[in-house]
Structure formats: C-alpha cells, structure tokens
Design a protein around this motif. Structure first.
Motif, short mmCIF file in Angstrom:
data_model
loop_
_atom_site.label_atom_id
_atom_site.label_comp_id
_atom_site.label_asym_id
_atom_site.label_seq_id
_atom_site.Cartn_x
_atom_site.Cartn_y
_atom_site.Cartn_z
N LEU A 1 0.82 -1.21 0.00
CA LEU A 1 0.00 0.00 0.00
C LEU A 1 0.86 1.26 0.00
CD1 LEU A 1 -2.63 -1.01 2.72
CD2 LEU A 1 -2.92 -1.12 0.23
N GLY A 2 0.28 2.35 -0.46
CA GLY A 2 0.96 3.65 -0.45
C GLY A 2 -0.04 4.72 -0.82
N LYS A 3 0.43 5.83 -1.36
CA LYS A 3 -0.40 6.93 -1.83
C LYS A 3 -1.48 7.32 -0.82
CE LYS A 3 0.47 6.20 -6.78
NZ LYS A 3 1.32 7.39 -6.98
N ALA A 4 -2.72 6.85 -0.99
CA ALA A 4 -3.83 7.26 -0.11
C ALA A 4 -3.59 6.87 1.34
CB ALA A 4 -5.14 6.66 -0.61
N LEU A 5 -2.73 5.90 1.58
CA LEU A 5 -2.45 5.44 2.95
C LEU A 5 -2.08 6.59 3.87
CD1 LEU A 5 -1.86 3.14 5.03
CD2 LEU A 5 0.45 3.05 4.09
N GLY A 6 -1.33 7.56 3.37
CA GLY A 6 -0.85 8.65 4.21
C GLY A 6 -1.78 9.83 4.34
N GLY A 7 -2.93 9.78 3.68
CA GLY A 7 -3.86 10.90 3.77
C GLY A 7 -3.24 12.21 3.32
N GLY A 8 -2.37 12.15 2.31
CA GLY A 8 -1.70 13.34 1.82
C GLY A 8 -0.25 13.44 2.25
N MET A 9 0.15 12.63 3.20
CA MET A 9 1.54 12.59 3.66
C MET A 9 2.22 11.35 3.07
SD MET A 9 1.97 15.24 5.65
CE MET A 9 3.28 14.93 6.83
N PRO A 10 3.57 11.36 2.95
CA PRO A 10 4.27 10.21 2.38
C PRO A 10 4.29 9.02 3.34
CG PRO A 10 5.84 11.86 3.12
CD PRO A 10 4.49 12.48 3.26
N LEU A 11 3.69 7.92 2.91
CA LEU A 11 3.61 6.72 3.76
C LEU A 11 3.36 5.51 2.89
CD1 LEU A 11 3.62 6.03 6.83
CD2 LEU A 11 1.12 6.12 6.75
N GLY A 12 4.04 4.42 3.19
CA GLY A 12 3.83 3.16 2.48
C GLY A 12 3.73 2.03 3.48
N ALA A 13 3.23 0.89 3.03
CA ALA A 13 3.08 -0.24 3.95
C ALA A 13 3.25 -1.56 3.22
CB ALA A 13 1.71 -0.20 4.63
N CYS B 1 3.17 11.28 9.74
CA CYS B 1 2.55 10.62 8.58
C CYS B 1 1.53 9.57 9.03
CB CYS B 1 3.61 9.96 7.71
SG CYS B 1 4.75 11.13 6.93
N CYS B 2 1.88 8.82 10.08
CA CYS B 2 0.96 7.80 10.59
C CYS B 2 -0.31 8.43 11.15
CB CYS B 2 1.66 6.96 11.66
SG CYS B 2 2.89 5.82 11.01
N ALA B 3 -0.16 9.58 11.84
CA ALA B 3 -1.34 10.28 12.38
C ALA B 3 -2.25 10.74 11.25
CB ALA B 3 -0.89 11.45 13.24
N ALA B 4 -1.64 11.28 10.17
CA ALA B 4 -2.44 11.72 9.02
C ALA B 4 -3.14 10.53 8.37
CB ALA B 4 -1.53 12.42 8.01
N GLY B 5 -2.42 9.41 8.23
CA GLY B 5 -3.01 8.22 7.64
C GLY B 5 -4.17 7.68 8.45
N MET B 6 -4.01 7.66 9.78
CA MET B 6 -5.08 7.18 10.65
C MET B 6 -6.31 8.10 10.57
SD MET B 6 -6.22 4.97 12.75
CE MET B 6 -4.83 4.04 13.39
N ALA B 7 -6.09 9.40 10.53
CA ALA B 7 -7.21 10.35 10.44
C ALA B 7 -7.96 10.16 9.13
CB ALA B 7 -6.69 11.78 10.55
N ALA B 8 -7.23 9.99 8.02
CA ALA B 8 -7.87 9.78 6.72
C ALA B 8 -8.65 8.48 6.70
CB ALA B 8 -6.82 9.80 5.61
N MET B 9 -8.08 7.43 7.28
CA MET B 9 -8.77 6.13 7.31
C MET B 9 -10.07 6.21 8.11
SD MET B 9 -8.95 2.94 6.50
CE MET B 9 -7.47 1.98 6.17
N LYS B 10 -10.05 6.92 9.23
CA LYS B 10 -11.26 7.07 10.05
C LYS B 10 -12.36 7.78 9.27
CE LYS B 10 -9.25 6.96 14.70
NZ LYS B 10 -8.96 7.74 15.94
#
Length: 220
Positions: A74-86, A115-124
C-alpha cells in the motif's frame, strides 16, 4: 501461470493494472492465480498502491475478486496526503525479516509519527463517513455522461477510468484543453492514448457533471 512451480518464490501483480490504462483481470483468472500460488507454496503479492482505499468501490481491490493475497503493498492514499507506504503480511511472515539478514526489512522514515497520524485520520473519515458506498454510482454517472464518437473505449473500475482515443497526439490536445478549462488530468505511463480520470472519492455529482461537460467540450 503455467510457469509457476514449487521453485517460484513469489508472484507480484497489481490487482488492477494501473499505468497500463485500468486493465481489469477476470475474477476467474485471479482466483486461478491464487489457487496456483497456494498449491505451489508461492507467495501472492498484490500491489494496491493505486487500487486500495476505496478506489474500486470496495476498501481493497482484491475484495472484488473474492481472494486474499499473502502480502499486500500500500501507499499513496495510505498517508492521507503525507508520504507513507506499507507492507502487510501475517506475523509469521514478518518475523522472517528480523534475521538473515538482521533488520532485513527496515526503512529510515518508516512509521513516521506525523505521517501515521495523518493516515489514521484519513482512514477514520473513509470508514466512518462510508465514502466507499457511493463509488459505484459515481462511476456510472461518469460513464453515462462521457459519450462521444471520438472516444474509442472507456475502461473503468470504480472512480478510476481510462478514456481511450486514437493516439497520444489526440489525447494530449484534449488534456491540454481540459487543464486550461480547470480540469486536472493526464495520460497513463503505458497507455499514452488514454486520458486519466481518478478524482477524489468525495467528488460530488455536480462536480462530475461539470468535469464531464468540460471534457466533452475539449474533445469537440
């Protein structure tokens, strides 16, 4: 698929081919690939860097095919606008990366807290507001409005479309005109004659209608 054997370590594939211009495999083919990998002890690794997070109308692209990969990228949308991959796999598999070599799977910036905080917020937001539920209806609206003799084909899977023209030259002129008129789009790396449509999942029906009108005008 016949090349897969007990000597094959893994098969890496995009659930839906992205930069090739939204090429969708049949459910039967992907299920057969899953079966072959299971029988031969081969890891099935699916790249959903573009297909994940609701883009296809389900949270994960592989859900459309009723299979589960051994590893999900995973990547791109994962970070909610921040750089993050999984890299996602079960614990037994992840434990294999802890030795031989030691720290064999590590990255300097992996798990960055902001980045993880942004990703978690976007996922919620994605889950709590049930954004994925409206994707298929929006796809159908796009397809109903994009009808023109110069369009050779439209390949789509959720809010993810490739509008095909006769050449890159034609497509580039349409893209340039769209951008001048306020519709941001481009072509696909390995399908240059196709115009890309991949709007935010929260795009409204009014915005879809406005965008399609401008694309139609650009084509004409």
């Amino acid at each position: 698929m016949n090349e897969i054997s007990e000597k094959t370590a893994c098969v890496i594939a995009e659930t839906i081919q992205a930069e090739a211009g939204i090429i969708v495999p049949s459910k039967e083919w992907l299920q057969a690939l899953r079966k072959k990998c299971t029988e031969s002890g081969t890891l099935l690794i699916l790249d959903e860097i573009q297909a994940g997070f609701g883009r296809t109308g389900k949270l994960w692209g592989f859900e459309n095919f009723e299979i589960v990969p051994d590893v999900l990228i995973l990547g791109k949308a994962l970070g909610g606008g921040m750089p993050l991959g999984a890299f996602i796999a079960d614990k037994k598999m992840m434990d294999a990366f802890t030795e031989n070599p030691v720290l064999g799977h590590i990255t300097t910036f992996g798990g960055h807290p902001v980045c993880c905080a942004a990703g978690m917020a976007a996922m919620k937001v994605l889950l709590e507001e049930k954004i994925v539920n409206g994707i298929k209806a929006k796809e159908e609206l796009f397809r109903s409005l994009l009808v023109h003799p110069k369009i050779k084909a439209i390949r789509s899977f959720g809010l993810w479309m490739a509008v095909e023209f006769d050449s890159f030259e034609t497509n580039k002129k349409i893209i340039d005109t769209c951008i001048e008129d306020g519709v941001m789009t481009d072509w696909f790396l390995f399908a240059p004659s196709c115009l890309r449509i991949s709007p935010p999942l929260i795009v409204s029906e009014n915005h879809i209608t406005e965008a399609c009108n401008k694309i139609q005008n650009a084509i004409s």
